[in-house]
Design an enzyme around this catalytic site. Structure first.
Site, short mmCIF file in Angstrom:
data_model
loop_
_atom_site.label_atom_id
_atom_site.label_comp_id
_atom_site.label_asym_id
_atom_site.label_seq_id
_atom_site.Cartn_x
_atom_site.Cartn_y
_atom_site.Cartn_z
N HIS A 250 0.87 -1.18 0.00
CA HIS A 250 0.00 0.00 0.00
C HIS A 250 0.90 1.23 0.00
O HIS A 250 1.89 1.27 0.73
CB HIS A 250 -0.88 -0.03 1.25
CG HIS A 250 -2.02 0.94 1.22
ND1 HIS A 250 -1.83 2.30 1.27
CD2 HIS A 250 -3.36 0.75 1.13
CE1 HIS A 250 -3.01 2.91 1.23
NE2 HIS A 250 -3.95 1.98 1.15
N ARG A 270 -6.77 10.21 0.12
CA ARG A 270 -6.63 10.67 -1.27
C ARG A 270 -8.00 10.72 -1.95
O ARG A 270 -8.28 11.61 -2.74
CB ARG A 270 -5.66 9.77 -2.03
CG ARG A 270 -4.20 10.05 -1.66
CD ARG A 270 -3.25 9.00 -2.22
NE ARG A 270 -3.33 7.76 -1.48
CZ ARG A 270 -3.32 6.54 -2.02
NH1 ARG A 270 -3.21 6.42 -3.32
NH2 ARG A 270 -3.40 5.47 -1.26
#
Ligand code: FAD
Length: 612
Positions: A250, A270
């Protein structure tokens, strides 16, 4: 509960074990295992649900961002076909196409069902389940509860489980062996972690839903449970493992302070508008847009801001490219000397959204940084870097039934392979658990209904008990804590985010040497609540799965999704049509290349089309 019985193990000692009998044994009580248990019990099966942690504490509880399902609530253009396309594109076309189709088609119903069972998702203005943006998803698709979605999902499924009549639950109980005869799974041996007592569970069908393998690495977002138990148990029983080379790093784990390095920073940051910056304050992701995603990704600040401001038809910002792309971009920025002070990059939401919005949509992130890093994310950027997060590879399963290559053994959730191909899209795991948990439970119950009783041989039970207690032998010398640290070093160094042949070979050799030393692992203390003993048992599973990962990574001489070879940086067309299978042979691991199921032309044409 069954009757305790005595047996004699070799020359060691007399042992008691409890004997239980069920139609279906489910190993693992994350959302996959619990959803499977509900489905099996709905089919009339008597079910035993075993979990090495407390009920409700499985890894699923940590999931933050949301569950992907094409409900079309936040954008009515969404539908199962676009979700299917995104999943295949994100998985670099290595996915099992049929699993991806079933997942995309059934995920909306599984989410609606959760709502009927009591889950309270965030809402749109007109009262529907709200959906957020996530990397690789064309439209806002993740049903969520702030950044605590896993908690709501596990709470809901758990509530359902405990109200079913025919599910018994064994908590803090670890399975150490799956018994099989004539290629058919027939039961398991487990021990209670609190008192060390043993239990043999006979079952006509077994579902493995034990999650991932992240604890073989030092920097990981995964919890203590992720020691690859199900992968190793299934492999040792003779089941095929598939796609083991594909581990998801990740892009955004915490890098500071050191004690929490690897802890996840949800992609939701995000998704809610957060951007990535290097130490020159450059929004560097504009420099890393792959050709395949160019048509649907914003290439300038202006285009990206249009998306943030909700302009109709605006393209997604490059921070929402798939995880493999973003993780490698961060790694390159750090290598080029443009990283943050603690070896990551900056993730800024403070200058993008107001403080109230951040606290409402990302409450866990706000508290996580405040409490662990003494940083206020509504005022300052975070420092983030790649962390081992998810295992795309796992037990090879049939897409229609979730059955493994061993009769009567099924797998669902992170322990199963196929759906995500070379790279998982965020949000696709939570819906995977519900869709394939349901299918596995249904299939296992129906298999059990047609299956005759099979008895586990006493000699097999004795052998398994001896193996489980082996580390109590006084002559043993190996310290499991040191060996675990050594294993993590090997995996970080030789089978990390980037790989190459020579280093992989060295890693494999080290792992093989370590495998021999497993025999000598030493437990200090007794059997009650003894983490040293637990680690000795976990280590065997971690070493087996690590070897499977390294061998598969060596065999895949190309770069694709979560697997990057410095010596083979491009896609290989032939390998793109093959899965790498790991199978137990008389001399150890066999590595086999197997043809991938071919996608029907209509779907293949649809995926190839960029415009949707
Ligand atoms: P788990 O929930 O891990 O359950 C495994 C179960 O198996 C546990 O009960 C464990 O005790 C048990 N077990 C293991 N070994 C044994 C054994 N030997 N004997 C008995 N029991 C055993 N995915 C998304 O889709 N959306 C997200 O927003 C998201 N956020 C995430 C955030 C974090 C921090 C992390 C780490 C992951 C996230 N993921 C997300 C991924 C997702 O949470 C996991 O892939 C998923 O929860 C795995 O569920 P599972 O049911 O397969 O396994």
């Amino acid at each position: 509960m069954g009757q305790p019985r005595n047996i004699f193990i070799g020359a060691i000692k007399m042992e008691d074990y409890e004997e239980l009998k069920y139609d279906v044994l489910v190993i693992g009580a994350g959302a996959a295992g619990m959803r499977a248990a509900v489905a099996a019990s709905d089919e009339g099966a008597k079910v035993c649900l075993v979990s090495k942690s407390l009920l409700g504490k499985a890894h699923t509880v940590m999931a933050e961002g949301g569950a992907a399902a094409a409900l079309g609530n936040a954008d009515s253009k969404d539908n199962w076909k676009v979700h299917f396309r995104d999943t295949i594109k994100g998985g670099k076309k290595l996915n099992n196409w049929r699993m991806a189709q079933i997942h995309a088609q059934q995920a909306p119903e599984r989410i609606m069902e959760l709502e009927r069972w009591g889950a309270v998702f965030d809402r749109t203005k007109d009262g529907k389940i709200n959906q957020r943006n996530f990397g690789g998803h064309r439209y806002p698709r993740l049903a969520h509860v702030g950044d605590r979605t896993g908690l709501e999902i596990i709470r809901t499924v758990q509530d359902k489980v405990i109200h079913q009549e025919n599910i018994d639950i064994l908590m803090e109980c670890t399975v150490t062996k799956i018994f099989a005869e004539n290629n058919q799974a027939i039961g398991a041996l487990a021990y209670y972690r609190n008192n060390g007592k043993l239990v043999v569970i006979e079952a006509k069908a077994i579902i493995v839903s034990t999650g991932g393998i992240g604890k073989s690495y030092r920097i990981t977002s995964n919890s203590w449970e992720y020691t690859g138990d199900g992968h190793a148990l299934a492999y040792l029983t003779g089941a095929d493992l598939q796609d083991m080379e594909f581990i998801q790093f990740h892009p955004t784990g915490m890098v500071w302070p050191p004690s929490v390095k690897g802890t996840l920073v949800t992609e939701g940051v995000r998704g809610e508008g957060g951007i990535l910056l290097n130490n020159k304050n450059e929004r560097f992701m504009f420099n890393y847009i792959p050709e395949a995603f160019a048509a649907e990704t914003a290439k300038s600040e202006k285009e990206a801001n249009d998306w943030l401001n909700g302009v109709e038809g605006a393209m997604r910002p490059p921070e929402l490219l798939t995880r493999d792309v973003v993780a490698k971009a961060i790694m390159k920025e750090v290598e080029a000397g443009r990283g943050s002070p603690h070896g990551g990059v900056f993730l800024d939401i403070a200058n993008r959204r107001d403080a109230d919005y951040i606290k409402k949509k990302l409450p866990s992130m706000y508290h996580q940084f405040k409490e662990l890093g003494d940083l206020d994310i509504t005022k300052e950027p975070m420092e983030v870097g790649p962390t081992v997060h998810y295992m795309m590879g796992g037990i090879r399963v049939d897409p229609e039934t979730s059955s493994s290559t061993i009769e009567g053994m099924y797998s669902a959730g992170e322990s199963a392979a196929g759906l995500h191909g070379a790279n998982r899209l965020g949000g696709n795991s939570l819906s995977d658990l519900l869709v394939f948990g349901n299918i596995a439970g249904y299939s296992a119950a129906n298999f059990a209904a047609k299956c005759e009783d099979l008895t586990i041989h006493k000699s097999a039970i004795e052998g398994a008990i001896e193996e489980t207690l082996k580390s109590f032998d006084n002559d043993n010398t190996e310290d499991p804590y040191k060996m675990h640290a050594e294993l993590q070093d090997i995996m970080e160094k030789h089978v990390g985010i980037v790989r190459e042949e020579k280093s992989l070979e060295e890693g494999i050799q080290k792992l093989k040497n370590m495998e021999k030393r497993l025999e000598k692992l030493k437990t200090t203390g007794g059997r009650e609540y003894n983490p040293c003993w637990h680690l000795c048992l976990d280590l065997k599973n971690m070493v087996i799965t690590s070897l499977a990962v390294a061998e598969a990574a060596k065999e895949r001489r190309e770069s694709r999704g979560g697997h990057t070879r410095l010596d083979y940086p491009e896609y290989d067309e032939i390998l793109g049509n093959l899965n790498i299978i790991i199978r137990k042979g008389p001399e150890g691991i066999n590595v086999i290349k197997s043809d991938k199921d071919k996608m029907p032309d209509d779907l293949s044409d649809y995926v190839a089309k960029e415009a949707v």
